[in-house]
Design a protein around this motif. Structure first.
Motif, PDB file in Angstrom:
ATOM      1  N   LEU A   6       0.828  -1.203   0.000  1.00  0.00           N
ATOM      2  CA  LEU A   6       0.000   0.000   0.000  1.00  0.00           C
ATOM      3  C   LEU A   6       0.862   1.251   0.000  1.00  0.00           C
ATOM      4  O   LEU A   6       0.605   2.196  -0.749  1.00  0.00           O
ATOM      5  N   ILE A   7       1.901   1.251   0.833  1.00  0.00           N
ATOM      6  CA  ILE A   7       2.800   2.409   0.888  1.00  0.00           C
ATOM      7  C   ILE A   7       3.486   2.622  -0.457  1.00  0.00           C
ATOM      8  O   ILE A   7       3.607   3.747  -0.950  1.00  0.00           O
ATOM      9  N   GLU A   8       3.907   1.526  -1.077  1.00  0.00           N
ATOM     10  CA  GLU A   8       4.597   1.628  -2.373  1.00  0.00           C
ATOM     11  C   GLU A   8       3.659   2.160  -3.442  1.00  0.00           C
ATOM     12  O   GLU A   8       4.064   2.934  -4.314  1.00  0.00           O
ATOM     13  N   ALA A   9       2.382   1.748  -3.384  1.00  0.00           N
ATOM     14  CA  ALA A   9       1.418   2.214  -4.371  1.00  0.00           C
ATOM     15  C   ALA A   9       1.109   3.693  -4.201  1.00  0.00           C
ATOM     16  O   ALA A   9       0.959   4.435  -5.178  1.00  0.00           O
ATOM     17  N   LEU A  10       1.022   4.118  -2.957  1.00  0.00           N
ATOM     18  CA  LEU A  10       0.701   5.519  -2.688  1.00  0.00           C
ATOM     19  C   LEU A  10       1.916   6.422  -2.848  1.00  0.00           C
ATOM     20  O   LEU A  10       1.790   7.572  -3.275  1.00  0.00           O
ATOM     21  N   LEU A  11       3.089   5.903  -2.486  1.00  0.00           N
ATOM     22  CA  LEU A  11       4.321   6.689  -2.563  1.00  0.00           C
ATOM     23  C   LEU A  11       5.354   5.920  -3.393  1.00  0.00           C
ATOM     24  O   LEU A  11       6.278   5.324  -2.844  1.00  0.00           O
ATOM     25  N   PRO A  12       5.190   5.879  -4.705  1.00  0.00           N
ATOM     26  CA  PRO A  12       6.117   5.116  -5.548  1.00  0.00           C
ATOM     27  C   PRO A  12       7.550   5.586  -5.379  1.00  0.00           C
ATOM     28  O   PRO A  12       7.824   6.782  -5.279  1.00  0.00           O
ATOM     29  N   GLN A  13       8.474   4.622  -5.306  1.00  0.00           N
ATOM     30  CA  GLN A  13       9.879   4.926  -5.062  1.00  0.00           C
ATOM     31  C   GLN A  13      10.540   5.466  -6.317  1.00  0.00           C
ATOM     32  O   GLN A  13      10.351   4.950  -7.414  1.00  0.00           O
ATOM     33  N   SER A  14      11.346   6.494  -6.153  1.00  0.00           N
ATOM     34  CA  SER A  14      12.073   7.062  -7.283  1.00  0.00           C
ATOM     35  C   SER A  14      13.261   6.175  -7.636  1.00  0.00           C
ATOM     36  O   SER A  14      13.853   5.527  -6.770  1.00  0.00           O
ATOM     37  N   CYS A  15      13.613   6.158  -8.910  1.00  0.00           N
ATOM     38  CA  CYS A  15      14.785   5.420  -9.360  1.00  0.00           C
ATOM     39  C   CYS A  15      16.037   6.120  -8.856  1.00  0.00           C
ATOM     40  O   CYS A  15      16.169   7.349  -8.950  1.00  0.00           O
ATOM     41  N   LEU A  16      16.965   5.365  -8.319  1.00  0.00           N
ATOM     42  CA  LEU A  16      18.186   5.925  -7.760  1.00  0.00           C
ATOM     43  C   LEU A  16      19.066   6.583  -8.817  1.00  0.00           C
ATOM     44  O   LEU A  16      19.898   7.434  -8.496  1.00  0.00           O
ATOM     45  N   LEU A  17      18.877   6.203 -10.079  1.00  0.00           N
ATOM     46  CA  LEU A  17      19.738   6.732 -11.129  1.00  0.00           C
ATOM     47  C   LEU A  17      19.093   7.839 -11.957  1.00  0.00           C
ATOM     48  O   LEU A  17      19.697   8.886 -12.174  1.00  0.00           O
ATOM     49  N   CYS A  18      17.866   7.616 -12.426  1.00  0.00           N
ATOM     50  CA  CYS A  18      17.251   8.613 -13.315  1.00  0.00           C
ATOM     51  C   CYS A  18      16.166   9.437 -12.636  1.00  0.00           C
ATOM     52  O   CYS A  18      15.605  10.351 -13.239  1.00  0.00           O
ATOM     53  N   SER A  19      15.842   9.095 -11.384  1.00  0.00           N
ATOM     54  CA  SER A  19      14.848   9.822 -10.574  1.00  0.00           C
ATOM     55  C   SER A  19      13.415   9.700 -11.083  1.00  0.00           C
ATOM     56  O   SER A  19      12.535  10.444 -10.651  1.00  0.00           O
ATOM     57  N   SER A  20      13.159   8.778 -12.006  1.00  0.00           N
ATOM     58  CA  SER A  20      11.779   8.556 -12.425  1.00  0.00           C
ATOM     59  C   SER A  20      11.010   7.940 -11.266  1.00  0.00           C
ATOM     60  O   SER A  20      11.592   7.412 -10.325  1.00  0.00           O
ATOM     61  N   ARG A  21       9.681   7.981 -11.344  1.00  0.00           N
ATOM     62  CA  ARG A  21       8.851   7.439 -10.266  1.00  0.00           C
ATOM     63  C   ARG A  21       8.561   5.952 -10.483  1.00  0.00           C
ATOM     64  O   ARG A  21       7.598   5.414  -9.947  1.00  0.00           O
ATOM     65  N   GLN A  22       9.422   5.290 -11.237  1.00  0.00           N
ATOM     66  CA  GLN A  22       9.225   3.883 -11.555  1.00  0.00           C
ATOM     67  C   GLN A  22      10.278   2.994 -10.890  1.00  0.00           C
ATOM     68  O   GLN A  22      10.601   1.921 -11.378  1.00  0.00           O
ATOM     69  N   GLY A  23      10.809   3.448  -9.768  1.00  0.00           N
ATOM     70  CA  GLY A  23      11.868   2.699  -9.099  1.00  0.00           C
ATOM     71  C   GLY A  23      11.429   1.368  -8.529  1.00  0.00           C
ATOM     72  O   GLY A  23      12.230   0.441  -8.421  1.00  0.00           O
ATOM     73  N   GLY A  24      10.156   1.260  -8.167  1.00  0.00           N
ATOM     74  CA  GLY A  24       9.647   0.000  -7.638  1.00  0.00           C
ATOM     75  C   GLY A  24      10.349  -0.415  -6.358  1.00  0.00           C
ATOM     76  O   GLY A  24      11.008   0.380  -5.676  1.00  0.00           O
ATOM     77  N   ILE A  25      10.257  -1.688  -6.029  1.00  0.00           N
ATOM     78  CA  ILE A  25      10.802  -2.183  -4.773  1.00  0.00           C
ATOM     79  C   ILE A  25      12.335  -2.145  -4.752  1.00  0.00           C
ATOM     80  O   ILE A  25      12.959  -2.047  -3.702  1.00  0.00           O
ATOM     81  N   LEU A  26      12.961  -2.187  -5.937  1.00  0.00           N
ATOM     82  CA  LEU A  26      14.421  -2.181  -6.009  1.00  0.00           C
ATOM     83  C   LEU A  26      15.013  -0.770  -5.988  1.00  0.00           C
ATOM     84  O   LEU A  26      16.212  -0.614  -5.755  1.00  0.00           O
ATOM     85  N   GLY A  27      14.193   0.222  -6.266  1.00  0.00           N
ATOM     86  CA  GLY A  27      14.731   1.572  -6.356  1.00  0.00           C
ATOM     87  C   GLY A  27      15.451   1.814  -7.666  1.00  0.00           C
ATOM     88  O   GLY A  27      16.228   2.765  -7.799  1.00  0.00           O
ATOM     89  N   LEU A  28      15.207   0.960  -8.656  1.00  0.00           N
ATOM     90  CA  LEU A  28      15.777   1.112  -9.997  1.00  0.00           C
ATOM     91  C   LEU A  28      14.679   0.824 -11.019  1.00  0.00           C
ATOM     92  O   LEU A  28      14.013  -0.212 -10.939  1.00  0.00           O
ATOM     93  N   CYS A  29      14.504   1.726 -11.982  1.00  0.00           N
ATOM     94  CA  CYS A  29      13.504   1.488 -13.015  1.00  0.00           C
ATOM     95  C   CYS A  29      14.004   0.400 -13.964  1.00  0.00           C
ATOM     96  O   CYS A  29      15.193   0.038 -13.961  1.00  0.00           O
ATOM     97  N   GLY A  30      13.110  -0.125 -14.778  1.00  0.00           N
ATOM     98  CA  GLY A  30      13.470  -1.220 -15.665  1.00  0.00           C
ATOM     99  C   GLY A  30      14.606  -0.876 -16.615  1.00  0.00           C
ATOM    100  O   GLY A  30      15.510  -1.688 -16.843  1.00  0.00           O
ATOM    101  N   GLY A  31      14.581   0.329 -17.169  1.00  0.00           N
ATOM    102  CA  GLY A  31      15.618   0.742 -18.108  1.00  0.00           C
ATOM    103  C   GLY A  31      16.980   0.851 -17.459  1.00  0.00           C
ATOM    104  O   GLY A  31      17.986   0.364 -18.004  1.00  0.00           O
ATOM    105  N   CYS A  32      17.052   1.466 -16.293  1.00  0.00           N
ATOM    106  CA  CYS A  32      18.333   1.624 -15.597  1.00  0.00           C
ATOM    107  C   CYS A  32      18.864   0.280 -15.116  1.00  0.00           C
ATOM    108  O   CYS A  32      20.072   0.032 -15.151  1.00  0.00           O
ATOM    109  N   LEU A  33      17.952  -0.589 -14.670  1.00  0.00           N
ATOM    110  CA  LEU A  33      18.382  -1.909 -14.228  1.00  0.00           C
ATOM    111  C   LEU A  33      18.974  -2.702 -15.394  1.00  0.00           C
ATOM    112  O   LEU A  33      20.004  -3.367 -15.252  1.00  0.00           O
ATOM    113  N   HIS A  34      18.360  -2.596 -16.544  1.00  0.00           N
ATOM    114  CA  HIS A  34      18.853  -3.287 -17.733  1.00  0.00           C
ATOM    115  C   HIS A  34      20.237  -2.796 -18.132  1.00  0.00           C
ATOM    116  O   HIS A  34      21.082  -3.574 -18.594  1.00  0.00           O
TER     117      HIS A  34
END
Length: 229
Positions: A6-34
């Motif tokens: 619930l917290i993650e859905a309400l307050l999505p985590q920013s990506c540690l690298l590009c600062s997008s709001r798609q960081g998810g549980i890892l704190g890295l968006c799909g593009g940066c993780l790839h």
């Protein structure tokens, strides 16, 4: 939905690298993780240096280290190198969770170990830094894989200067007698966890200590492996 979700859905985590709001549980968006510098090249199974056809490298054949295998998530390259520097010296604590979860995801299915021991820091270094970066990552892995972690099994009893600035022979000399193990590890399969492996001198010295305490198999898990000096 549980509280964390619930917290993650309400307050999505920013990506540690590009600062997008798609960081998810890892704190890295799909593009940066790839785009991270994954350590996927042909590597020596013992030391994780590049080696044709994943065979033992010449160095491990000529002078086998005390540890039996090495697993590395990444090569020590940008941006991972910068992230680890921020973690250790800028207290980017969220990275411990990121790396711990990645380790659990990529190694859990082939796990065969009795316990995990994070690389110990000398008490002076621990006092200066305020935390053991390897221990924090190990705690996450331990929880995810239900693997016992022995934080007090080994101690660094000899203060050593930072290894990164020293030539290989000096690193080996510095690590002689650097550790002690106070646990009986007879017959156990032990994982040693560290953030970065450069020459492997520190992990080799710790592996020797752990094997002297009875461990029958020692595997190194490192977030990043330096593949060239």
């Amino acid at each position: 939905m549980h509280l964390a979700g619930l917290i993650e859905a309400l307050l999505p985590q920013s990506c540690l690298l590009c600062s997008s709001r798609q960081g998810g549980i890892l704190g890295l968006c799909g593009g940066c993780l790839h785009d991270m510098p994954w350590h996927r090249d042909n590597i020596c199974p013992q030391c994780a240096l590049p080696s044709k056809d994943n065979l033992l490298c010449g160095q491990c054949l000529q002078a086998p280290p005390a540890f039996d295998a090495t697993r590395s998530l990444f090569q020590y390259q940008f941006p991972l190198s910068s992230m680890l520097q921020q973690y250790k010296y800028g207290q980017l604590f969220t990275l411990a969770r990121t790396m711990g979860l990645l380790f659990a995801a990529h190694t859990g299915l082939s796990l065969s170990a009795d316990c995990m021991i994070p690389m110990p820091l000398h008490r002076q270094r621990l006092q200066e830094r305020g935390f053991n970066q390897s221990a924090e990552i190990a705690k996450v892995i331990s929880k995810q894989l239900h693997l016992p972690i022995r934080l007090e099994a080994c101690h660094r009893i000899k203060p050593t200067p930072p290894q990164a600035s020293l030539p290989y022979k000096q690193r080996i000399k510095n690590m002689q007698g650097a550790f002690e193990c106070i646990n009986d590890l007879t017959g156990q399969r032990v994982i040693l966890l560290d953030d970065v492996m450069t020459t492997g001198a520190s992990l080799n010295a710790l592996a020797k200590t752990v094997k002297a305490a009875g461990a029958r198999h020692v595997e190194c898990w490192v977030v990043a492996r330096t593949v060239s000096e």
